[in-house]
Design an enzyme around this catalytic site. Structure first.
Site, short mmCIF file in Angstrom:
data_model
loop_
_atom_site.label_atom_id
_atom_site.label_comp_id
_atom_site.label_asym_id
_atom_site.label_seq_id
_atom_site.Cartn_x
_atom_site.Cartn_y
_atom_site.Cartn_z
N HIS A 81 6.27 -50.48 -58.04
CA HIS A 81 7.70 -50.46 -58.33
C HIS A 81 8.49 -50.42 -57.03
O HIS A 81 8.63 -49.37 -56.40
CB HIS A 81 8.03 -49.24 -59.21
CG HIS A 81 9.49 -49.11 -59.52
ND1 HIS A 81 10.10 -47.90 -59.80
CD2 HIS A 81 10.49 -50.04 -59.58
CE1 HIS A 81 11.38 -48.09 -60.01
NE2 HIS A 81 11.64 -49.37 -59.89
N ASN A 89 12.98 -42.83 -62.12
CA ASN A 89 13.86 -43.18 -63.24
C ASN A 89 13.75 -42.19 -64.39
O ASN A 89 14.70 -42.00 -65.15
CB ASN A 89 13.56 -44.60 -63.72
CG ASN A 89 14.15 -45.63 -62.79
OD1 ASN A 89 15.08 -45.36 -62.05
ND2 ASN A 89 13.59 -46.84 -62.80
N GLU A 111 6.97 -46.89 -55.55
CA GLU A 111 6.24 -46.09 -56.53
C GLU A 111 4.99 -46.88 -56.93
O GLU A 111 5.09 -47.99 -57.46
CB GLU A 111 7.10 -45.84 -57.77
CG GLU A 111 7.95 -44.61 -57.70
CD GLU A 111 8.67 -44.31 -59.01
OE1 GLU A 111 8.76 -43.14 -59.38
OE2 GLU A 111 9.15 -45.26 -59.66
#
Length: 684
Positions: free
Chosen positions: A432, A482, A444
């Site tokens: 990510h 997130n 990530e």
């Protein structure tokens, strides 16, 4: 124990050599060795000059950070350097690699400095929330001038040996044989009658009438970059003391400022991050000797903004990239964006034209999956839809060679479900990237249930090669970053329905240290992202804002109204819409204090972080801090959300969450958080 410092006598020159791998840090044994070496040189009447140098890959690259927080061990570096500077025989620092922090202070205490052109010199202590505390803030301005000393101490960025020579910090550059050249230079200067003493110099200091103007101009130019941090201001006060006071008084100011910083929360937080970033690279249950997959070529699915940014990371590192798109037109647009980005890097001096051309020369585009067959790593950067991603991975499975890594850039979706679309789930991993992917440092790395050790270790090692700070996350909705963003945004949205204004919430975030608040961020990203696009379907405040064309900065209006320079101001129209929806949802309006905004938006994030740790979705609390510092703009001087909670007190966090429990029933209180608070423990 054998001393890490030895001496060599070369006729009339004594060479004091430190050998303390890996970076010749100035621990207690090294400090004692330097003191003893100077004493030996002074006691020998045949010695006319003393050279200080290091074995290994670098000169002294700073203090021994492992000594921080422990009882001090003598001799102190300030005492050693004062003795060195008082020596009646000339001292010469021979610099290679990096002379940083205490290392540069050693060099400043010498009469002369000689270096190889590849050397770097600097005082990066400010990045640990500190200042050079061994006379560095007092000697440096006297050697290079106040303006240069401000730049070096306040921002902590090293300068090249060539720049150091131009400023007077280095007396001579030598191309090779530093050891021999330093001895020859020592004999040359030994014949002089007197020698420059850094603490006694005044020739580079400004006239008293000019001092106010210099510091005012520096503050005006750099105030925004320093906002919230204690250490830059402390460094400025010390440099000012050097400009206005005798050395003996200036070092007293430096010592007082150093001790205030060392015992303060900001330095604790920034030192925590120093270790946290290094710890994040370690995977607890993957053996260190796990064989890595050789990544010689990378494939990327998607040439849009994200795909192009991801490609640049590899191209800039010299790794060829093949990008797949659905059409030649899309490929050409993607190539144009990457080309313009590289042109901007060249214009900004971040790379040369040759480097930019070299990167573009190893980029190829295709519309055929078969052209990815020889790639060692393929990263999917397509639309955030599970069906779309599973289709892509199914195609990759049938075209890409066995042994290749298949990675998804998803920011929320289940990596295990994506992996199930292939016949090799052990090869699938999440990567990510954060937008803009060619700039943001965080990566990530999402570990699926079947991701192999070799795949995980390879991606973590590769992330360092492409300049990323990687953190391993488990498979859950939103992973680490997130997932923690969700309660913050939910509570912010609820608060504006209860009476808080979007701009008041944003102000609280900015005052806390974020570059912008949640509603400013929404306007920047675009309120229309993920919107259903049906202007007749008005089910939420956001739907109504989007239907009215209030998509954010790109349309000149979102939560804020924007002028031609994209400066936002509070919107009467938005305030009226919020009041309308609050009435529609039977939400009574009230004054919401700043404290409640912080508690409901930030304490819930800490709670979510604790749940992530409980579930094993992050290896350690410090990994969560790294994610939020490098990916989301959490203020560095607080150390990240979990370290900030530690410094605030977990009992305070729990009390705040319990106080608002009725308004926040969707966030169950973490048992780990409750237990640690009850025991007086911390996350880190």
């Amino acid at each position: 124990m054998t001393s890490p410092v030895r001496t060599e006598l070369h006729d009339d020159v004594l060479v004091v050599i430190s050998d303390n791998p890996p970076v010749n840090a100035l621990g207690a044994a090294v400090r004692q060795g330097l003191k003893d070496g100077i004493k030996e040189g002074l006691a020998n009447d045949g010695v006319k000059a003393i050279v200080i140098r290091c074995d290994g890959r670098t000169f002294h690259a700073g203090a021994d950070i492992t000594e921080f927080g422990k009882p001090p061990m003598g001799p102190s570096l300030p005492d050693v350097l004062d003795e060195m500077e008082r020596a009646p025989k000339p001292t010469i620092a021979a610099i290679h690699g990096t002379a940083l922090g205490g290392g540069l202070e050693v060099a400043l205490a010498c009469n002369y400095r000689i270096a190889v052109p590849s050397a770097k010199l600097g005082v990066p202590e400010v990045k640990l929330g500190l200042l050079p505390g061994a006379g560095g803030t007092q000697r440096l301005p006297r050697v290079v001038g106040v303006e240069q000393a401000l730049e070096m101490t306040v921002f902590g960025n090293p300068i090249s040996a060539k720049a150091a020579e131009a400023s007077g910090l280095v007396d001579r550059l030598v191309e090779d044989d530093l050891a021999g050249a330093a001895i020859a230079f020592a004999r040359e200067v030994a014949a002089k009658g007197d020698h420059p003493v850094s603490s006694a110099r005044t020739d580079k200091l400004p006239d008293a009438a000019a001092i106010d103007g210099i510091f005012e101009a520096f503050t005006q130019k750099n105030g925004r970059k320093m906002r919230g941090f204690d250490a830059p201001a402390a460094n400025m006060r010390c440099v000012r003391a050097a400009a206005e006071m005798p050395y003996e008084q200036g070092v007293k100011v430096e010592r007082e400022e150093f001790m205030k910083l060392m015992t303060g929360d900001q330095s604790k937080a920034q030192r925590h991050l120093f270790f946290a970033e290094r710890q994040a690279a370690k995977i607890d249950d993957v053996p260190k000797d796990t064989p890595l997959i050789d990544i010689k070529k990378v494939g990327i699915i998607g040439a849009g903004t994200m795909g192009g940014g991801i490609a640049m990371n590899f191209l800039s590192a010299g790794i060829p990239v093949t990008t797949l798109e659905m059409s030649d037109d899309a490929l050409e647009r993607g190539r144009g964006v990457v080309g313009r980005n590289y042109a901007g890097n060249v214009k900004g001096g971040r790379m040369t034209e040759a480097q930019a051309k070299g990167a573009m020369d190893i980029w190829t585009g295709t519309t055929d999956y078969a052209d990815l067959a020889d790639c060692d790593l393929i990263i999917e950067a397509v639309f955030e839809s599970m069906d779309v991603k599973k289709d892509v991975f199914g195609k990759l499975d049938s075209h890409v060679k066995q042994g290749a890594i298949l990675a998804s850039n998803t920011s929320y979706l289940n990596i295990d479900e994506i992996a199930a679309a292939t016949s090799r789930p052990d090869a699938v991993v999440g990567m990510h990237f954060f937008s803009p992917a060619n700039i943001m440092k965080l990566l990530e790395v999402v570990r699926g249930a079947k991701t192999s050790d070799a795949v995980l270790a390879t991606v973590m090692a590769l992330s360092k090669k492409i300049g990323k700070v990687a953190v391993v996350a488990g498979v859950c909705d939103g992973f680490i970053g997130n997932r923690m963003l969700k309660p913050r945004q939910v509570e912010a949205n609820k608060l504006i329905m209860e009476g808080a204004k979007p701009w008041d919430i944003d102000r609280v975030f900015v005052e806390f240290g974020f570059p912008m608040g949640p509603f400013q961020m929404s306007d920047l990203a675009g309120l229309d992202i993920g919107w259903h696009r049906d202007e007749s379907r008005i089910e939420t405040l956001r739907d109504e804002l989007c239907a009215a064309g209030r998509w954010g900065q790109k349309t000149g209006k979102g939560f804020y109204d924007y002028d031609d320079s994209r400066r936002g101001s509070p919107s009467d129209e938005v305030e009226a819409l919020i009041a309308k929806w609050a009435e529609k949802e039977s939400r009574p309006q009230r004054h919401v204090p700043d404290e409640e905004i912080r508690e409901r938006c930030l304490y819930t994030m800490v709670n979510e972080g604790a749940l992530i740790l409980e579930e094993g979705m992050a290896q350690r609390a410090s990994d969560i801090d790294v994610v939020w510092i490098y990916g989301y703009g959490w203020p560095r001087y607080t150390g990240g959300p979990m370290m900030w909670a530690d410094l605030t007190g977990l009992d305070v966090i729990v009390a705040g969450l319990e106080k608002h429990a009725a308004e926040m029933p969707e966030w169950p209180l973490s048992q780990m958080l409750k237990d640690k608070a009850a025991k007086g423990e911390t996350f880190n």
